[in-house]
Structure formats: structure tokens, C-alpha cells
Write a protein that holds these residues in place. Sequence first.
Motif, short mmCIF file in Angstrom:
data_model
loop_
_atom_site.label_atom_id
_atom_site.label_comp_id
_atom_site.label_asym_id
_atom_site.label_seq_id
_atom_site.Cartn_x
_atom_site.Cartn_y
_atom_site.Cartn_z
N GLU A 96 27.28 9.43 -12.18
CA GLU A 96 28.29 8.32 -12.04
C GLU A 96 28.38 7.27 -13.37
N LEU A 97 27.12 6.92 -13.74
CA LEU A 97 27.12 5.94 -14.72
C LEU A 97 27.49 6.74 -16.07
N ALA A 98 27.45 7.97 -16.09
CA ALA A 98 27.84 8.69 -17.45
C ALA A 98 29.28 9.11 -17.36
N MET A 127 21.55 0.18 -8.58
CA MET A 127 21.03 0.00 -7.30
C MET A 127 22.17 0.16 -6.34
N ARG A 128 23.28 -0.63 -6.66
CA ARG A 128 24.57 -0.60 -5.73
C ARG A 128 24.82 0.96 -5.47
N ILE A 129 25.18 1.53 -6.82
CA ILE A 129 25.60 2.84 -6.44
C ILE A 129 24.75 3.70 -5.83
N HIS A 185 25.56 5.51 -2.14
CA HIS A 185 25.57 6.97 -2.05
C HIS A 185 24.62 7.25 -0.71
N LEU A 186 23.36 6.53 -0.73
CA LEU A 186 22.82 6.91 0.50
C LEU A 186 23.38 6.33 1.68
N ALA A 187 24.15 5.21 1.77
CA ALA A 187 24.87 5.12 3.00
C ALA A 187 25.93 6.09 3.48
N GLN A 188 26.64 6.31 2.24
CA GLN A 188 27.54 7.47 2.46
C GLN A 188 27.11 8.76 3.27
N GLU A 189 25.74 9.01 2.91
CA GLU A 189 25.11 10.20 3.28
C GLU A 189 24.48 9.89 4.84
N GLY A 190 24.51 8.66 5.21
CA GLY A 190 23.95 8.46 6.65
C GLY A 190 22.64 7.84 6.38
N PRO A 230 21.96 1.53 5.82
CA PRO A 230 22.86 0.74 6.40
C PRO A 230 23.83 0.29 5.40
N ALA A 231 25.14 0.46 5.43
CA ALA A 231 25.98 -0.20 4.34
C ALA A 231 26.01 -1.49 4.43
N ASP A 232 25.67 -2.54 5.35
CA ASP A 232 25.72 -3.90 5.28
C ASP A 232 24.61 -4.50 4.58
N LEU A 233 23.76 -3.66 4.08
CA LEU A 233 22.44 -4.04 3.60
C LEU A 233 22.43 -3.79 2.05
N ILE A 234 23.48 -3.06 1.65
CA ILE A 234 23.50 -2.62 0.23
C ILE A 234 23.55 -3.74 -0.76
N GLU A 235 24.22 -4.84 -0.58
CA GLU A 235 24.27 -5.96 -1.71
C GLU A 235 22.74 -6.49 -1.84
#
Length: 251
Positions: A68-70, A89-91, A95-100, A103-108
Motif C-alpha cells: 500500500e505504501l508503494a 501501523m495504522r494501515i 487490514h487486520l481489522a478488515q480481516e476480523g 477490533p477497529a475501535d483500537l486502531i488509533e
Amino acid sequence: MENTNRNGGAQLPNLDYTGIKGIIFDYGGTIDSRGDHWSEVIWDAYRKAQVLVDKQDFRDAYVYAERELARTLHILPHHNFRDLLIIKMRIELQHLAQEGHFPADLIETKAEEIALLCYEAARRCIEEARPVLDELYKRYPMVLVSNFYGNVEAVLKDFGLRHYFREIVESAVVGVRKPDPQIFRLGVEALGMKPEEVLVIGDSLRKDIEPAESIGCRVMWLKGKGWTEAEDLQMHPAIISTLGDILRLLA
């Protein structure tokens, strides 16, 4: 002379380094992580931050983020290493959240925590490397040759490393990436020397050592933990286990 730090007591390379007039350094993995692949540094930070995912899922996210960075301009020239790490790390966590797997609410929150842990790990390695760079800087002109995101100048300035290097050859700027030997030719040209007068120091056999040797440079391979078990089993006559070995071999 024995080197017992990381290669199980293996002796230092018995190679001829006479006639070296300049040095090309790799950056990521060489100066900032003791030769370990950066995925291992980040994986260690995941565990310290209690991000409890499977290692294969992490590695999939690591590869996804690199691609993605490339593909997309997330990293800008003014971003320092902490900025870069937070974005990366956010990316990964998205991705890990999208794959289940996370938890998305802990990303930031966790992206910042992991980034800080990685930044501090890099800073510690750089402080270990600094006395070696100080001594080499007195004796040799040096050039940095790095696969990076277009912000290596900002990273070096943030860590107080920029002054060591006469020139920087960065893949995102010159349009050539390791393991293409051309990027090392550009480094040799920046030093204004013959390849056989140049020592290349890097952490990757495939991306640093083999392409540098292919154009006639001398090499030292700072061998740490690789991306694969197969890489860990690879050997080469010019393996070193710490940056301090460079000074002993060039004495």
C-alpha cells in the motif's frame, strides 16, 4: 579474534579490506535494528502492546502495508520516522481489522503505541551505532543507499545522522530499487571512486551484498534475524554480527 554477540562464536571474516577509500551504508535494518528484519522489530512491539494476533496474520498485514505504501503516497518528505511508523501501523491494523483479527475501535490507540515502541527501539540501535559512525566519518567519505519512502532525509535529520553522509541515494527519489545493482553504481559514482575501493555494508544478502558484489564492491553483511528461515540459514564469507566489527576489520 572471536565475535560472540550474535553468530554463536563465529570468527570475524578473514577477508582483505585494504584499499578501501569510501563506504556505502544501507539504512533500514542496518543502522536502526542491528541487522534484524524490521518485521521482527514490529512483531516484538505488537506483543509488548498486547496486540494479540497470529504471527502469520501479522506478516500478511505487514506485506499489505508495504504494498500500500508503494502504491499510494502516504509518506511525505517531511515525515520523520515516528510519523512513518504511525502511518504504517495504522494501515497494518486497519487490514487486520478488515480481516476480523483486530477490533477497529483500537486502531488509533494501538497504532501510536506500537509506533512509539518501534521508534524507541530504533533510537536505541542508532545510539549503539553512533560511535562506529563517528569513527568511520573521521576516516572515510560515506554515502547512504536505501530503499525508502521518499523521506529518509527527514528521518536522518530527526535522529542526528544526516551529517555522516556525503550523499543520499534513495530508491523513491532516484527511481531504482535494490536489488538492482544500478542503485549501488549510483552510490559509487557519488563517492567518485572505483567499485573495488568501496565497502558496502548492509543487512540483506539479496538486496545489499549480492548486487554490490556484482559491480565489484567489497562487502560486509550485518546478519540478524531475517524474513524467512531460509534466509537465516544463508551464509557468506563477509558476515559480521555487530557494527563494531567494522572498525576491527578496517583497523
